[in-house]
Design a protein around this motif. Structure first.
Motif, mmCIF file in Angstrom:
data_model
loop_
_atom_site.group_PDB
_atom_site.id
_atom_site.type_symbol
_atom_site.label_atom_id
_atom_site.label_comp_id
_atom_site.label_asym_id
_atom_site.label_seq_id
_atom_site.Cartn_x
_atom_site.Cartn_y
_atom_site.Cartn_z
ATOM 1 N N VAL A 78 8.179 -44.077 -59.856
ATOM 2 C CA VAL A 78 7.026 -44.516 -60.658
ATOM 3 C C VAL A 78 7.583 -44.966 -62.007
ATOM 4 C CG1 VAL A 78 4.955 -43.660 -61.820
ATOM 5 C CG2 VAL A 78 5.485 -42.904 -59.508
ATOM 6 N N GLY A 79 7.004 -45.994 -62.613
ATOM 7 C CA GLY A 79 7.502 -46.472 -63.906
ATOM 8 C C GLY A 79 8.760 -47.288 -63.728
ATOM 9 N N THR A 80 9.563 -47.397 -64.810
ATOM 10 C CA THR A 80 10.782 -48.193 -64.737
ATOM 11 C C THR A 80 11.985 -47.386 -65.255
ATOM 12 O OG1 THR A 80 10.134 -49.094 -66.884
ATOM 13 C CG2 THR A 80 9.750 -50.502 -64.949
ATOM 14 N N PRO A 81 12.337 -46.300 -64.526
ATOM 15 C CA PRO A 81 13.494 -45.507 -64.958
ATOM 16 C C PRO A 81 14.780 -46.280 -64.708
ATOM 17 C CG PRO A 81 12.717 -44.757 -62.825
ATOM 18 C CD PRO A 81 11.771 -45.838 -63.256
ATOM 19 N N ASN A 82 15.863 -45.914 -65.480
ATOM 20 C CA ASN A 82 17.125 -46.626 -65.212
ATOM 21 C C ASN A 82 17.740 -46.082 -63.914
ATOM 22 O OD1 ASN A 82 19.171 -44.591 -65.756
ATOM 23 N ND2 ASN A 82 18.504 -44.719 -67.898
ATOM 24 N N PRO A 83 18.610 -46.887 -63.270
ATOM 25 C CA PRO A 83 19.136 -46.505 -61.948
ATOM 26 C C PRO A 83 19.858 -45.158 -61.956
ATOM 27 C CG PRO A 83 19.684 -48.781 -62.457
ATOM 28 C CD PRO A 83 19.056 -48.234 -63.681
ATOM 29 N N ILE A 84 20.544 -44.836 -63.071
ATOM 30 C CA ILE A 84 21.270 -43.560 -63.122
ATOM 31 C C ILE A 84 20.282 -42.402 -63.006
ATOM 32 C CG2 ILE A 84 22.799 -42.085 -64.528
ATOM 33 C CD1 ILE A 84 24.189 -44.595 -63.693
ATOM 34 N N GLU A 85 19.168 -42.517 -63.742
ATOM 35 C CA GLU A 85 18.140 -41.462 -63.684
ATOM 36 C C GLU A 85 17.606 -41.296 -62.269
ATOM 37 O OE1 GLU A 85 15.982 -41.178 -68.060
ATOM 38 O OE2 GLU A 85 15.112 -42.448 -66.499
ATOM 39 N N VAL A 86 17.397 -42.432 -61.594
ATOM 40 C CA VAL A 86 16.862 -42.379 -60.221
ATOM 41 C C VAL A 86 17.862 -41.679 -59.301
ATOM 42 C CG1 VAL A 86 16.084 -43.732 -58.242
ATOM 43 C CG2 VAL A 86 15.490 -44.461 -60.551
ATOM 44 N N ILE A 87 19.153 -42.045 -59.435
ATOM 45 C CA ILE A 87 20.174 -41.434 -58.569
ATOM 46 C C ILE A 87 20.254 -39.931 -58.835
ATOM 47 C CG2 ILE A 87 22.664 -41.335 -58.086
ATOM 48 C CD1 ILE A 87 22.712 -44.389 -58.666
ATOM 49 N N VAL A 88 20.279 -39.557 -60.136
ATOM 50 C CA VAL A 88 20.410 -38.134 -60.473
ATOM 51 C C VAL A 88 19.185 -37.363 -59.968
ATOM 52 C CG1 VAL A 88 20.471 -36.460 -62.378
ATOM 53 C CG2 VAL A 88 21.919 -38.496 -62.459
ATOM 54 N N SER A 89 17.977 -37.886 -60.230
ATOM 55 C CA SER A 89 16.789 -37.110 -59.857
ATOM 56 C C SER A 89 16.671 -36.976 -58.335
ATOM 57 C CB SER A 89 15.517 -37.724 -60.454
ATOM 58 O OG SER A 89 15.304 -38.995 -59.910
ATOM 59 N N ARG A 90 17.036 -38.031 -57.610
ATOM 60 C CA ARG A 90 16.961 -37.934 -56.135
ATOM 61 C C ARG A 90 18.032 -37.001 -55.593
ATOM 62 N NH1 ARG A 90 15.197 -43.878 -53.925
ATOM 63 N NH2 ARG A 90 13.216 -43.905 -55.008
ATOM 64 N N SER A 91 19.226 -37.049 -56.198
ATOM 65 C CA SER A 91 20.301 -36.157 -55.724
ATOM 66 C C SER A 91 19.909 -34.708 -55.981
ATOM 67 C CB SER A 91 21.613 -36.457 -56.445
ATOM 68 O OG SER A 91 21.911 -37.810 -56.344
ATOM 69 N N VAL A 92 19.324 -34.448 -57.145
ATOM 70 C CA VAL A 92 18.907 -33.070 -57.456
ATOM 71 C C VAL A 92 17.844 -32.624 -56.448
ATOM 72 C CG1 VAL A 92 17.701 -31.625 -59.148
ATOM 73 C CG2 VAL A 92 19.533 -33.130 -59.897
ATOM 74 N N ALA A 93 16.874 -33.505 -56.150
ATOM 75 C CA ALA A 93 15.809 -33.134 -55.203
ATOM 76 C C ALA A 93 16.401 -32.798 -53.829
ATOM 77 C CB ALA A 93 14.782 -34.270 -55.095
ATOM 78 N N VAL A 94 17.346 -33.620 -53.357
ATOM 79 C CA VAL A 94 17.949 -33.352 -52.043
ATOM 80 C C VAL A 94 18.748 -32.046 -52.088
ATOM 81 C CG1 VAL A 94 19.587 -34.191 -50.310
ATOM 82 C CG2 VAL A 94 18.006 -35.786 -51.375
ATOM 83 N N ALA A 95 19.469 -31.829 -53.221
ATOM 84 C CA ALA A 95 20.255 -30.596 -53.356
ATOM 85 C C ALA A 95 19.337 -29.372 -53.359
ATOM 86 C CB ALA A 95 21.090 -30.641 -54.637
ATOM 87 N N LEU A 96 18.160 -29.492 -53.996
ATOM 88 C CA LEU A 96 17.210 -28.360 -54.002
ATOM 89 C C LEU A 96 16.734 -28.066 -52.579
ATOM 90 C CD1 LEU A 96 14.934 -29.091 -57.131
ATOM 91 C CD2 LEU A 96 16.838 -27.497 -56.966
ATOM 92 N N ALA A 97 16.430 -29.137 -51.839
ATOM 93 C CA ALA A 97 15.956 -28.947 -50.460
ATOM 94 C C ALA A 97 17.053 -28.297 -49.603
ATOM 95 C CB ALA A 97 15.527 -30.298 -49.866
ATOM 96 N N LEU A 98 18.317 -28.724 -49.818
ATOM 97 C CA LEU A 98 19.438 -28.153 -49.056
ATOM 98 C C LEU A 98 19.652 -26.681 -49.440
ATOM 99 C CD1 LEU A 98 21.845 -28.481 -47.122
ATOM 100 C CD2 LEU A 98 23.202 -29.313 -49.054
ATOM 101 N N ALA A 99 19.529 -26.401 -50.743
ATOM 102 C CA ALA A 99 19.733 -25.018 -51.204
ATOM 103 C C ALA A 99 18.740 -24.061 -50.548
ATOM 104 C CB ALA A 99 19.591 -24.951 -52.719
ATOM 105 N N MET A 100 17.518 -24.559 -50.279
ATOM 106 C CA MET A 100 16.503 -23.691 -49.668
ATOM 107 C C MET A 100 16.807 -23.395 -48.198
ATOM 108 S SD MET A 100 14.216 -22.701 -51.875
ATOM 109 C CE MET A 100 15.755 -22.219 -52.576
ATOM 110 N N VAL A 101 17.798 -24.092 -47.640
ATOM 111 C CA VAL A 101 18.282 -23.770 -46.290
ATOM 112 C C VAL A 101 19.509 -22.852 -46.397
ATOM 113 C CG1 VAL A 101 19.288 -24.727 -44.180
ATOM 114 C CG2 VAL A 101 17.435 -25.947 -45.330
ATOM 115 N N LEU A 102 20.437 -23.219 -47.314
ATOM 116 C CA LEU A 102 21.716 -22.499 -47.374
ATOM 117 C C LEU A 102 21.598 -21.109 -48.021
ATOM 118 C CD1 LEU A 102 24.211 -25.377 -48.309
ATOM 119 C CD2 LEU A 102 23.636 -24.447 -46.066
#
Ligand code: HEM
Length: 184
Positions: A78-102
């Motif tokens: 949503v909005g116009t975040p810079n690409p680095i922010e998008v990569i970091v926020s998506r990586s963190v979200a995936v890492a959180l989802a993985l952590a809830m398994v591991l």
């Protein structure tokens, strides 16, 4: 009803499971705090059984959720975040989802290695993953502590990002995660 995320938005299942996982996690943290207070042994065991049950549900939901996250599109930001922010926020979200398994697997392994029974309400118990082994328990506990610390740091960043989007940038990122339809 949209069952999977696509480039335009999150599915209702993703939204419901996201908030279910958050509620389960915060309830488990609350139960840990309650157990650290002065409660009787019987109350402590009741709270522990309840926490084990919530942890089991969290683990099973998270298995599906992690698979769904990595196998479907993450909607456009949503909005116009810079690409680095998008990569970091998506990586963190995936890492959180993985952590809830591991992390639940690490707790399961550690308790099994310590020879502790993982009791559930109603007299049920989760089967041990292995025979007691003090060395394995020590290694798993170290890994759990590292993983849990990284998870909490990631969660703080994730929640900071949600607050920044909502209160500073005043965009619809949080409202979209609460089910609002957002035109991109
Ligand atoms: C109060 C706590 C939380 C808030 C305010 C929050 C907020 C958000 C928001 C706004 C998004 C959408 C980001 C986007 O548009 O790309 C999101 C996505 C996501 N969040 Fe959270 N979140 C919270 C807790 C958690 C927790 C506890 C976890 C996992 C342990 C988590 C994992 C995820 C994941 C994996 C996504 C990507 C969508 C999905 O697959 O569910 N969040 N969150």
């Amino acid at each position: 009803m949209q069952l999977r995320d696509n480039g335009l938005g999150f599915s209702l299942i993703t939204i419901a499971l996201h908030w279910l996982v958050a509620a389960l996690l915060f309830s488990m943290i609350g139960l840990s705090i309650a157990m650290s207070l002065e409660v009787s042994e019987v109350q402590r065991m009741d709270l522990e059984r309840l926490q084990n049950l919530l942890g089991t549900v969290l683990f099973l939901v998270s298995l599906y959720r992690f698979w769904a996250r990595i196998s479907s599109y993450h909607p456009l930001p949503v909005g116009t975040p810079n690409p680095i922010e998008v990569i970091v926020s998506r990586s963190v979200a995936v890492a959180l989802a993985l952590a809830m398994v591991l992390l639940p697997i690490a707790v399961w392994l550690s308790r099994s290695a310590a020879g502790q029974v993982i009791a559930l309400p109603g007299g049920f118990a989760i089967p041990a993953l292995m025979d007691p082994n003090a060395q394995v328990q020590r290694v798993v506990d170290v890994l759990f502590n590292i993983g849990a610390t990284a998870f909490l740091a990631g969660l703080a960043l994730h929640m900071f990002g949600a607050c920044k989007n909502h209160f500073v940038l005043k965009n619809n990122a949080l409202k979209r995660m609460l089910g609002k339809h957002v035109e991109l």
